[in-house]
Design a protein around this motif. Structure first.
Motif, mmCIF file in Angstrom:
data_model
loop_
_atom_site.group_PDB
_atom_site.id
_atom_site.type_symbol
_atom_site.label_atom_id
_atom_site.label_comp_id
_atom_site.label_asym_id
_atom_site.label_seq_id
_atom_site.Cartn_x
_atom_site.Cartn_y
_atom_site.Cartn_z
ATOM 1 N N LYS A 67 40.770 43.301 42.686
ATOM 2 C CA LYS A 67 40.191 43.001 41.377
ATOM 3 C C LYS A 67 39.416 44.200 40.819
ATOM 4 C CE LYS A 67 39.685 38.003 42.076
ATOM 5 N NZ LYS A 67 38.734 36.863 42.160
ATOM 6 N N ASP A 68 38.694 44.897 41.706
ATOM 7 C CA ASP A 68 37.937 46.065 41.248
ATOM 8 C C ASP A 68 38.874 47.190 40.789
ATOM 9 O OD1 ASP A 68 35.372 45.105 41.518
ATOM 10 O OD2 ASP A 68 35.120 45.817 43.576
ATOM 11 N N VAL A 69 39.976 47.367 41.499
ATOM 12 C CA VAL A 69 40.938 48.417 41.123
ATOM 13 C C VAL A 69 41.531 48.117 39.754
ATOM 14 C CG1 VAL A 69 43.171 49.443 41.669
ATOM 15 C CG2 VAL A 69 41.495 49.081 43.493
ATOM 16 N N ILE A 70 41.937 46.860 39.540
ATOM 17 C CA ILE A 70 42.549 46.474 38.255
ATOM 18 C C ILE A 70 41.548 46.634 37.117
ATOM 19 C CG2 ILE A 70 43.503 44.546 36.946
ATOM 20 C CD1 ILE A 70 44.707 43.524 39.574
ATOM 21 N N SER A 71 40.331 46.127 37.328
ATOM 22 C CA SER A 71 39.309 46.230 36.291
ATOM 23 C C SER A 71 38.962 47.684 36.005
ATOM 24 C CB SER A 71 38.053 45.470 36.725
ATOM 25 O OG SER A 71 37.045 45.576 35.757
ATOM 26 N N GLY A 72 38.798 48.485 37.055
ATOM 27 C CA GLY A 72 38.481 49.891 36.869
ATOM 28 C C GLY A 72 39.580 50.644 36.141
ATOM 29 N N LEU A 73 40.836 50.294 36.427
ATOM 30 C CA LEU A 73 41.968 50.939 35.759
ATOM 31 C C LEU A 73 41.951 50.643 34.261
ATOM 32 C CD1 LEU A 73 44.680 52.476 35.987
ATOM 33 C CD2 LEU A 73 45.790 50.265 36.385
ATOM 34 N N ILE A 74 41.721 49.373 33.913
ATOM 35 C CA ILE A 74 41.713 48.972 32.501
ATOM 36 C C ILE A 74 40.558 49.631 31.750
ATOM 37 C CG2 ILE A 74 41.391 47.007 30.946
ATOM 38 C CD1 ILE A 74 42.823 45.283 33.063
ATOM 39 N N ALA A 130 31.061 44.987 29.452
ATOM 40 C CA ALA A 130 31.567 43.641 29.186
ATOM 41 C C ALA A 130 33.049 43.542 29.511
ATOM 42 C CB ALA A 130 31.313 43.284 27.717
ATOM 43 N N THR A 131 33.815 44.575 29.168
ATOM 44 C CA THR A 131 35.249 44.596 29.484
ATOM 45 C C THR A 131 35.465 44.589 30.986
ATOM 46 O OG1 THR A 131 35.677 45.850 27.462
ATOM 47 C CG2 THR A 131 37.395 45.865 29.139
ATOM 48 N N ASN A 132 34.625 45.312 31.702
ATOM 49 C CA ASN A 132 34.704 45.365 33.158
ATOM 50 C C ASN A 132 34.546 43.971 33.764
ATOM 51 O OD1 ASN A 132 34.777 46.731 35.724
ATOM 52 N ND2 ASN A 132 32.549 46.560 35.825
ATOM 53 N N ILE A 133 33.579 43.218 33.254
ATOM 54 C CA ILE A 133 33.333 41.866 33.775
ATOM 55 C C ILE A 133 34.466 40.923 33.409
ATOM 56 C CG2 ILE A 133 31.772 39.882 33.646
ATOM 57 C CD1 ILE A 133 29.503 41.909 33.128
ATOM 58 N N ARG A 134 34.921 41.003 32.142
ATOM 59 C CA ARG A 134 35.992 40.100 31.690
ATOM 60 C C ARG A 134 37.295 40.312 32.448
ATOM 61 N NH1 ARG A 134 33.749 40.741 26.259
ATOM 62 N NH2 ARG A 134 35.124 42.530 25.924
ATOM 63 N N ASN A 135 37.468 41.510 32.984
ATOM 64 C CA ASN A 135 38.699 41.783 33.729
ATOM 65 C C ASN A 135 38.546 41.571 35.228
ATOM 66 O OD1 ASN A 135 41.001 42.960 31.898
ATOM 67 N ND2 ASN A 135 39.080 43.784 31.079
ATOM 68 N N GLY A 136 37.496 40.877 35.643
ATOM 69 C CA GLY A 136 37.395 40.413 37.022
ATOM 70 C C GLY A 136 36.689 41.311 37.992
ATOM 71 N N ALA A 137 35.871 42.249 37.522
ATOM 72 C CA ALA A 137 35.156 43.141 38.440
ATOM 73 C C ALA A 137 34.291 42.338 39.412
ATOM 74 C CB ALA A 137 34.277 44.107 37.656
ATOM 75 N N VAL A 138 34.214 42.825 40.636
ATOM 76 C CA VAL A 138 33.471 42.130 41.682
ATOM 77 C C VAL A 138 32.254 42.929 42.129
ATOM 78 C CG1 VAL A 138 33.593 41.200 44.029
ATOM 79 C CG2 VAL A 138 35.550 40.953 42.480
ATOM 80 N N SER A 139 32.386 44.240 42.147
ATOM 81 C CA SER A 139 31.322 45.086 42.696
ATOM 82 C C SER A 139 31.218 46.389 41.909
ATOM 83 C CB SER A 139 31.611 45.394 44.171
ATOM 84 O OG SER A 139 32.618 46.386 44.266
ATOM 85 N N PRO A 140 30.240 47.239 42.254
ATOM 86 C CA PRO A 140 30.121 48.544 41.593
ATOM 87 C C PRO A 140 31.334 49.452 41.800
ATOM 88 C CG PRO A 140 28.065 47.979 42.692
ATOM 89 C CD PRO A 140 29.072 46.961 43.120
#
Length: 593
Positions: free
Chosen positions: A19-26, A308-318
């Protein structure tokens, strides 16, 4: 091998990593055009915005106090950084950014994070809206493709410059900018998960290359090609004389960076159900802004929209923020040469939409509709931000807000002369009971409600003095609802005690709270007054006051302010049983003094 995670990484597993990889990529893909646009608008080369996104983005996520914070260059910094570059140059902007990082680090170490939260919302909305107007207006020249537009530090001068250059508008630039703007606005409607700014830049760049090659200015033609790697470490000029000349810009950057990063962290808390550490956040921001200038990067802070985009895309950690920075670095290495073809006109709609989104227009209108002092603070802060500079705007905005706060607090202090209401079952004291024909000549009793501080202390003293027509034998102050007293309030209370004592009277205080009591103890007023003259309950204070009366003056009195008055008025001496009541009244309740 099993890794035991703790703290913000407690329970971390491969699913969380995905989830962090996907969110970070977006978020990383979204951050690329923004980083370049913010850098260009700030008066520096686009790659410096990319360097900031990579270095500061990774460090803020790893070292900051918010689980989901995404750091990097932001729109709020644009007018400030542009003004610094205009006056001091890019190299000195790096020095000011480093110094700001040191200040932010010190704020965090000294645990000043909580103080940043006391900036009034009207001031924050005012300068944010003002910055948005400045950013939007600053992109008009690029949107229209105007030629030979000189950049000025002040808003009015820039608007005059645009007006003078309007005849040189470029239809090709307008078409390219229009394509980008249309893509930014339409992409979220048809493809919600695709970054509109990236689509806009790609489509408008293709349009520029295919149909308007050579007719519109590009990043390459204006700034040269973008390097495909991070620059080598380089120390700016940290000489003492240079740093002394840059203390003011550094302070401005630090204050705005601290405010915006903590606002972003608060937004992240609300969206992600987490709770940030404000002091740790400032420390992380400080370290990031100390390291970033060494790579040529501009000042950075928490980015609300990207967070906000980071959270909406499922970020879990820093780690999502780390992956966001690595994504930008990977794109820089692989695709930097292609960025040279991006038209500058394409960057204008990106920043215009950013300005529109950050303007807080609904909040602005809401505060205006209240038609209160906050509305005045909002408008003045907004106008000063646009037409002067952010520093002056915030200083005057805070000063006005403080004055209005003092005024409101002083108006909340109420002082009223009271007597027991005999019609009330519990004989509660009420102000309406006091009349010309019903007012004890020897006992003056007042309720005091509200903070007794410098803005209201004189009102407290004057109200009592004006209401007190006779010199009382006993004055009772009911201070149960006084939560705070400063040194000025204590001074006025002390003056009142001296006045009553000088005429042979006694001051009794009922229900005083801990803070005012501590203030009286620290100043010595409590010792002068005497702990025996403090009461927890109003009834005890009244009973004690009755023992201090001049019975000769009670004889024949027709006011009957207290239940005992009927007994006192007919007999000039103390009645049987009264001495026992007086003795009981002298038993003080232990107040822990």
């Amino acid at each position: 091998m099993n890794i035991r995670w703790s703290g913000r990484y407690a329970g971390y597993n491969t699913n969380a990593l995905r989830k962090d990889v996907i969110s970070g990529l977006i978020v990383g893909i979204i951050a690329i055009p923004l980083g370049m646009a913010f850098a260009i608008a700030s008066g520096v080369k686009p790659e410096y915005g990319i360097y900031t996104t990579v270095v500061a983005g990774i460090l803020i996520s790893l070292l900051g106090g918010s689980r989901f914070q995404i750091g990097g260059p932001t729109g709020a910094f644009i007018p400030i950084l542009f003004a610094i570059v205009m006056e001091y140059g890019y190299d000195n902007l790096l020095v000011a950014g480093f110094m700001a990082g040191v200040l932010l680090l010190l704020m965090g170490v000294l645990r000043l994070g909580a103080l940043m939260k006391f900036i009034p919302r009207s001031v924050t909305i005012g300068f944010t809206a003002g910055i948005a107007v400045t950013i939007f207006a600053g992109q008009i020249a690029s949107f229209l493709g105007l030629k030979d537009v000189a950049k000025h530090e002040h808003f009015i001068d820039n608007m005059k410059e645009i007006g003078l250059r309007l005849p040189s508008w470029n239809p090709a630039a307008v078409v390219v900018a229009g394509v980008c703007l249309a893509a930014i606005l339409l992409t979220p409607r048809f493809f919600p998960k695709v970054p509109g700014s990236l689509v806009g830049l790609m489509l408008s760049t293709v349009a520029g290359v295919l149909f308007f090659s050579g007719d519109v200015a590009t990043i390459g033609s204006t700034y040269g090609s973008i390097p495909s790697s991070l620059p080598a470490l380089k120390l700016p000029d940290f000489s003492l004389d240079n740093m002394l000349s840059l203390w003011k810009p550094a302070l401005i950057i630090a204050m705005l960076g601290g405010i915006e990063s903590l606002l972003s962290a608060v937004v992240a808390d609300g969206m992600g159900g987490d709770r940030h550490n404000s002091n740790r956040e400032l420390i992380g921001q400080g370290i990031a802004n100390m390291v970033t200038p060494l790579f040529g990067g501009i000042p950075a802070t928490g980015a609300i929209a990207r967070t906000a985009t980071n959270i909406r895309n499922g970020a879990v950690s820093p780690l999502s923020g780390v992956f966001h920075g690595l994504t930008v670095l990977l794109v820089l290495v692989l695709f930097a040469p292609y960025a040279s073809h991006i038209p500058l006109a394409s960057m204008a709609p990106v920043l215009m939409v950013v300005a529109w989104n950050m303007s807080e227009r609904k909040e602005f209108a809401h505060v205006l509709r209240t038609r209160t002092g906050d509305s005045l603070v909002l408008v003045i802060t907004f106008l000063l931000t646009v037409f002067t500079d952010l520093t002056l705007a915030v200083e005057i905005g805070l000063a006005l807000a403080a004055i209005l706060f003092v005024k409101r607090m002083s108006e909340l202090l109420t002082v009223a002369k009271v007597l027991p209401d005999m019609d009330n079952k519990f004989s509660k004291v009420r102000p309406h009971v006091v009349t010309d024909s019903h007012d004890c000549p020897q006992i003056s009793m007042f309720t005091v409600e509200g903070a007794l501080f410098f803005g209201a202390a004189k009102h407290f003293e004057n109200t009592i003095m004006q209401t007190m027509h006779r010199k009382p034998k006993v004055m009772i102050l009911l201070m149960k609802k006084v939560p705070f007293m400063d040194i000025t309030g204590e001074r006025n209370l002390s003056a009142l005690v001296r006045y009553v004592s000088a005429s042979g009277g006694t001051v009794l205080i009922s229900g005083i709270q801990k803070q005012p009591l501590d203030m009286m103890a620290n100043t010595g007023l409590l010792a002068k007054l005497g702990e025996q003259q403090l009461f927890e309950h109003t009834g005890d204070a009244i009973d004690y006051a009755l023992t201090r009366l001049d019975m000769g003056r009670c004889a024949g009195c027709k006011h009957f302010a207290f239940r005992e008055c009927a007994e006192f008025s007919g007999v000039p001496a103390v009645q049987p049983g009264f001495a026992a009541k007086a003795a009981a009244a002298k038993k003080k309740v232990n107040l822990g003094v």
